[in-house]
Design an enzyme around this catalytic site. Structure first.
Site, PDB file in Angstrom:
ATOM      1  N   GLU A  92      -3.291   0.042 -10.811  1.00  0.00           N
ATOM      2  CA  GLU A  92      -3.709   1.519 -11.059  1.00  0.00           C
ATOM      3  C   GLU A  92      -2.270   2.441 -10.869  1.00  0.00           C
ATOM      4  O   GLU A  92      -1.380   1.915 -10.190  1.00  0.00           O
ATOM      5  CB  GLU A  92      -4.584   2.038  -9.982  1.00  0.00           C
ATOM      6  CG  GLU A  92      -5.782   1.155 -10.145  1.00  0.00           C
ATOM      7  CD  GLU A  92      -7.229   1.759  -9.403  1.00  0.00           C
ATOM      8  OE1 GLU A  92      -8.051   1.516  -9.489  1.00  0.00           O
ATOM      9  OE2 GLU A  92      -7.006   3.219  -9.587  1.00  0.00           O
ATOM     10  N   CYS A 105       2.767   7.944  -9.043  1.00  0.00           N
ATOM     11  CA  CYS A 105       2.678   7.275  -7.950  1.00  0.00           C
ATOM     12  C   CYS A 105       2.456   5.681  -8.290  1.00  0.00           C
ATOM     13  O   CYS A 105       1.363   5.412  -9.081  1.00  0.00           O
ATOM     14  CB  CYS A 105       1.439   7.365  -6.857  1.00  0.00           C
ATOM     15  SG  CYS A 105       1.137   6.269  -5.798  1.00  0.00           S
ATOM     16  N   CYS A 112      -1.456  -7.202  -2.093  1.00  0.00           N
ATOM     17  CA  CYS A 112      -0.373  -6.962  -1.270  1.00  0.00           C
ATOM     18  C   CYS A 112      -0.281  -8.095  -0.061  1.00  0.00           C
ATOM     19  O   CYS A 112      -1.398  -8.452   0.528  1.00  0.00           O
ATOM     20  CB  CYS A 112      -0.072  -5.609  -0.377  1.00  0.00           C
ATOM     21  SG  CYS A 112       1.290  -5.352   0.611  1.00  0.00           S
ATOM     22  N   CYS A 116      -2.115  -4.776   6.228  1.00  0.00           N
ATOM     23  CA  CYS A 116      -2.325  -3.588   7.256  1.00  0.00           C
ATOM     24  C   CYS A 116      -3.898  -3.509   7.131  1.00  0.00           C
ATOM     25  O   CYS A 116      -4.760  -3.514   6.291  1.00  0.00           O
ATOM     26  CB  CYS A 116      -1.646  -2.301   6.800  1.00  0.00           C
ATOM     27  SG  CYS A 116       0.158  -2.584   6.370  1.00  0.00           S
ATOM     28  N   CYS A 119      -5.963  -0.671   4.903  1.00  0.00           N
ATOM     29  CA  CYS A 119      -5.365  -0.576   3.555  1.00  0.00           C
ATOM     30  C   CYS A 119      -6.234  -1.640   2.490  1.00  0.00           C
ATOM     31  O   CYS A 119      -6.485  -2.896   3.128  1.00  0.00           O
ATOM     32  CB  CYS A 119      -3.883  -1.001   3.267  1.00  0.00           C
ATOM     33  SG  CYS A 119      -3.337  -0.771   1.605  1.00  0.00           S
ATOM     34  N   LEU A 221       4.900   4.407   9.098  1.00  0.00           N
ATOM     35  CA  LEU A 221       4.962   4.245  10.659  1.00  0.00           C
ATOM     36  C   LEU A 221       3.598   4.036  11.216  1.00  0.00           C
ATOM     37  O   LEU A 221       3.195   2.950  11.730  1.00  0.00           O
ATOM     38  CB  LEU A 221       5.604   5.579  11.409  1.00  0.00           C
ATOM     39  CG  LEU A 221       5.984   5.288  12.753  1.00  0.00           C
ATOM     40  CD1 LEU A 221       7.362   4.633  12.837  1.00  0.00           C
ATOM     41  CD2 LEU A 221       6.443   6.682  13.086  1.00  0.00           C
ATOM     42  N   ASN A 222       2.665   4.984  11.037  1.00  0.00           N
ATOM     43  CA  ASN A 222       1.134   4.520  11.387  1.00  0.00           C
ATOM     44  C   ASN A 222       0.771   4.512  12.864  1.00  0.00           C
ATOM     45  O   ASN A 222      -0.362   4.161  13.101  1.00  0.00           O
ATOM     46  CB  ASN A 222       0.675   3.683  10.482  1.00  0.00           C
ATOM     47  CG  ASN A 222       0.652   3.783   8.884  1.00  0.00           C
ATOM     48  OD1 ASN A 222       0.636   5.074   8.512  1.00  0.00           O
ATOM     49  ND2 ASN A 222       0.708   2.751   8.159  1.00  0.00           N
ATOM     50  N   CYS A 341      -3.082   7.062  -3.104  1.00  0.00           N
ATOM     51  CA  CYS A 341      -2.150   5.904  -3.477  1.00  0.00           C
ATOM     52  C   CYS A 341      -2.155   4.815  -2.198  1.00  0.00           C
ATOM     53  O   CYS A 341      -2.143   5.060  -1.311  1.00  0.00           O
ATOM     54  CB  CYS A 341      -0.597   6.210  -3.339  1.00  0.00           C
ATOM     55  SG  CYS A 341      -0.405   7.346  -4.713  1.00  0.00           S
TER      56      CYS A 341
HETATM   57  N1  SAH Z   1       3.523  -0.861   0.691  1.00  0.00           N
HETATM   58  C1  SAH Z   1       3.901   0.614   0.925  1.00  0.00           C
HETATM   59  C2  SAH Z   1       3.686   1.604  -0.180  1.00  0.00           C
HETATM   60  C3  SAH Z   1       2.165   1.326  -0.543  1.00  0.00           C
HETATM   61  S1  SAH Z   1       1.025   2.145   0.620  1.00  0.00           S
HETATM   62  C4  SAH Z   1       3.857   1.118   2.242  1.00  0.00           C
HETATM   63  O1  SAH Z   1       3.053   0.543   3.096  1.00  0.00           O
HETATM   64  O2  SAH Z   1       4.514   2.055   2.645  1.00  0.00           O
HETATM   65  C5  SAH Z   1       1.329   3.814   0.557  1.00  0.00           C
HETATM   66  C6  SAH Z   1       1.057   4.637   1.644  1.00  0.00           C
HETATM   67  O3  SAH Z   1      -0.741   4.815   1.795  1.00  0.00           O
HETATM   68  C7  SAH Z   1       1.270   4.173   2.962  1.00  0.00           C
HETATM   69  O4  SAH Z   1       1.866   5.103   3.712  1.00  0.00           O
HETATM   70  C8  SAH Z   1       0.131   3.626   3.725  1.00  0.00           C
HETATM   71  O5  SAH Z   1      -0.037   3.603   5.227  1.00  0.00           O
HETATM   72  C9  SAH Z   1      -0.870   4.578   2.974  1.00  0.00           C
HETATM   73  N2  SAH Z   1      -2.360   4.103   3.151  1.00  0.00           N
HETATM   74  C10 SAH Z   1      -2.848   2.879   2.989  1.00  0.00           C
HETATM   75  N3  SAH Z   1      -4.123   2.613   2.852  1.00  0.00           N
HETATM   76  C11 SAH Z   1      -4.575   3.923   3.315  1.00  0.00           C
HETATM   77  C12 SAH Z   1      -5.689   4.436   3.639  1.00  0.00           C
HETATM   78  N4  SAH Z   1      -7.170   3.823   3.592  1.00  0.00           N
HETATM   79  N5  SAH Z   1      -5.965   5.500   3.791  1.00  0.00           N
HETATM   80  C13 SAH Z   1      -4.869   6.606   3.805  1.00  0.00           C
HETATM   81  N6  SAH Z   1      -3.710   6.004   3.707  1.00  0.00           N
HETATM   82  C14 SAH Z   1      -3.420   4.951   3.600  1.00  0.00           C
HETATM   83 FE1  SF4 Z   2       0.649  -3.460   1.594  1.00  0.00          FE
HETATM   84 FE2  SF4 Z   2      -1.123  -1.568   1.978  1.00  0.00          FE
HETATM   85 FE3  SF4 Z   2       0.444  -2.199   4.311  1.00  0.00          FE
HETATM   86 FE4  SF4 Z   2       1.499  -0.915   2.189  1.00  0.00          FE
HETATM   87  S1  SF4 Z   2      -0.120  -0.019   3.559  1.00  0.00           S
HETATM   88  S2  SF4 Z   2       2.148  -2.676   2.930  1.00  0.00           S
HETATM   89  S3  SF4 Z   2       0.135  -1.695   0.334  1.00  0.00           S
HETATM   90  S4  SF4 Z   2      -1.115  -3.771   2.970  1.00  0.00           S
END
Ligand code: SAH
Ligand code: SF4
Length: 354
Positions: A92, A105, A112, A116, A119, A221-222, A341
């Site tokens: 997508e 985006c 992946c 995480c 995600c 960072l999260n 995204c």
């Molecule tokens: N892998 C890379 C880029 C793709 S993820 C990364 O992790 O940065 C892009 C962003 O989407 C990241 O900041 C991630 O923390 C966020 N993201 C992933 N799942 C999400 C969700 N369920 N709700 C909100 N943001 C999310």
């Molecule tokens: Fe992979 Fe999702 Fe973590 Fe980004 S946020 S590194 S896409 S698992």
């Protein structure tokens, strides 16, 4: 196997041309047709000789993506595109309508491997890396879809779709070379952002790599402390928060550029005022180096987490602003089409949304 010219950066395209006994300037012509005119067949490349056009038609492919479907948000006009790749996998791309410009985006992997917890992309692990052409074609196809008028021009690219860009280093690098080359897509370096989960040796490599065009960096960072981050992002067990922050404080930045820190706010997990205060302590020494994007968690089927209430998101943001940390809330664009995204995913999503 047919060659895909969009897998070649400018130097490689010149080499391809010269190796076939054609004059070097043919590379510039071909690049113009591929990236500026965005043609869909080699026969449209009318300033090439018939022989060259026929050769390209027989030996090269021109598009890697087939549009399966798209959905437009009624709230903000964002569009989510679903593409089928040659091997049947789907990816997508999301077009985000900002106030004065359009941002695309793009995805860099099918799935992946990073894992995480919040995600959706990582649910089935990594299926494969995208080729350079498959990354570039997301831009070419969406721009073609929109038409080339001034108000429809995509000016910004964020590598925040499916996948971890720095785990697909070479192909992502080449796609950035193609996006920024003056004879190719001609996009501005400062309008391209690569988002990474924080793979330290790859971030270092990117900054040391003279061939990697200078573009902006975002890091997910999260979390506000190591154990919390290691729980949410397994990558942090080895790439610790402390080492990540040390690295981000030391990398060279162009004047006026900042590193974006993305922080997905998850209810009762990392959204407390204590978290906000810890985040302030992490950043207070280098306030001008960073800006923070708060992304309220986007729930998906089967996830254990919840999105915090708006008041809590605003309270978190206030703590940061009160401490002079530039902070922006990214309410997902196109919430009605699930266009956030990073959590985009094939068939299941279609069943939910179409
Ligand atoms: N892998 C890379 C880029 C793709 S993820 C990364 O992790 O940065 C892009 C962003 O989407 C990241 O900041 C991630 O923390 C966020 N993201 C992933 N799942 C999400 C969700 N369920 N709700 C909100 N943001 C999310
Ligand atoms: Fe992979 Fe999702 Fe973590 Fe980004 S946020 S590194 S896409 S698992």
């Amino acid at each position: 196997m047919k060659t895909n010219l969009k897998n070649l950066n400018y130097k490689e395209l010149e080499k391809f041309v010269v190796e076939r006994g054609w004059q070097k300037f043919r590379a510039k012509q071909i690049a113009k047709w591929l990236y500026n005119k965005k043609v869909t067949s080699f026969q449209e490349m009318t300033d090439l000789s018939k022989d060259i056009r026929n050769y390209l038609e027989e030996n090269c492919e021109i598009n890697t993506l087939e549009l399966v479907t798209y959905q437009q948000s009624k709230i903000d006009g964002s569009i989510k595109f679903l593409w089928r790749l040659k091997d049947g996998n789907t990816i997508e791309t999301v077009l985000i309508n900002e106030k004065n410009h359009k941002t695309l985006c793009v995805s860099t992997q099918v799935g992946c491997a990073v894992g995480c917890k919040f995600c959706y992309t990582t649910k089935d692990g990594l299926i494969r890396n995208l080729e350079t052409a498959e990354i570039v074609d997301q831009y070419i196809n969406v721009q073609r879809f929109l038409g080339d008028s001034e108000e429809n021009r995509i000016s910004n690219i964020v590598y925040m779709g499916m996948g971890e860009p720095l785990a697909n280093y070479e192909n992502v690098k080449k796609s950035v070379q193609i996006f920024t080359h003056p004879d190719m897509c001609k996009l501005s370096h400062r309008k391209i952002t690569i988002s990474s989960s924080g793979i330290l040796h790859q971030i270092r490599r990117m900054y040391e790599d003279k061939e990697f065009p200078e573009v902006k960096l975002a890091v997910s960072l999260n979390a506000s402390y190591q154990n919390q981050r290691a729980f949410l992002m397994p990558i942090s067990q080895t790439n610790t928060l402390e080492d990540l922050m040390d690295l981000l404080r030391s990398i060279p930045l162009k004047p006026g550029w900042r590193i974006t820190l993305e922080y997905v706010l998850i209810k009762n997990v990392n959204d407390t005022l204590e978290d906000a205060k810890r985040l302030v302590s992490l950043l207070k020494k280098d306030k001008n180096r960073f800006k923070v994007n708060l992304i309220p968690f986007n729930p998906f089927p089967g996830s254990d987490f919840e999105r915090p209430e708006e008041s809590r998101v605003l309270a978190f943001e206030k703590v940061l602003w009160d401490n002079n940390i530039a902070t922006f809330i990214r309410w997902s664009k196109g919430r009605d089409i699930d266009a956030a995204c990073g959590q985009l995913r094939k068939k299941e999503l279609l069943q939910i949304n179409v």
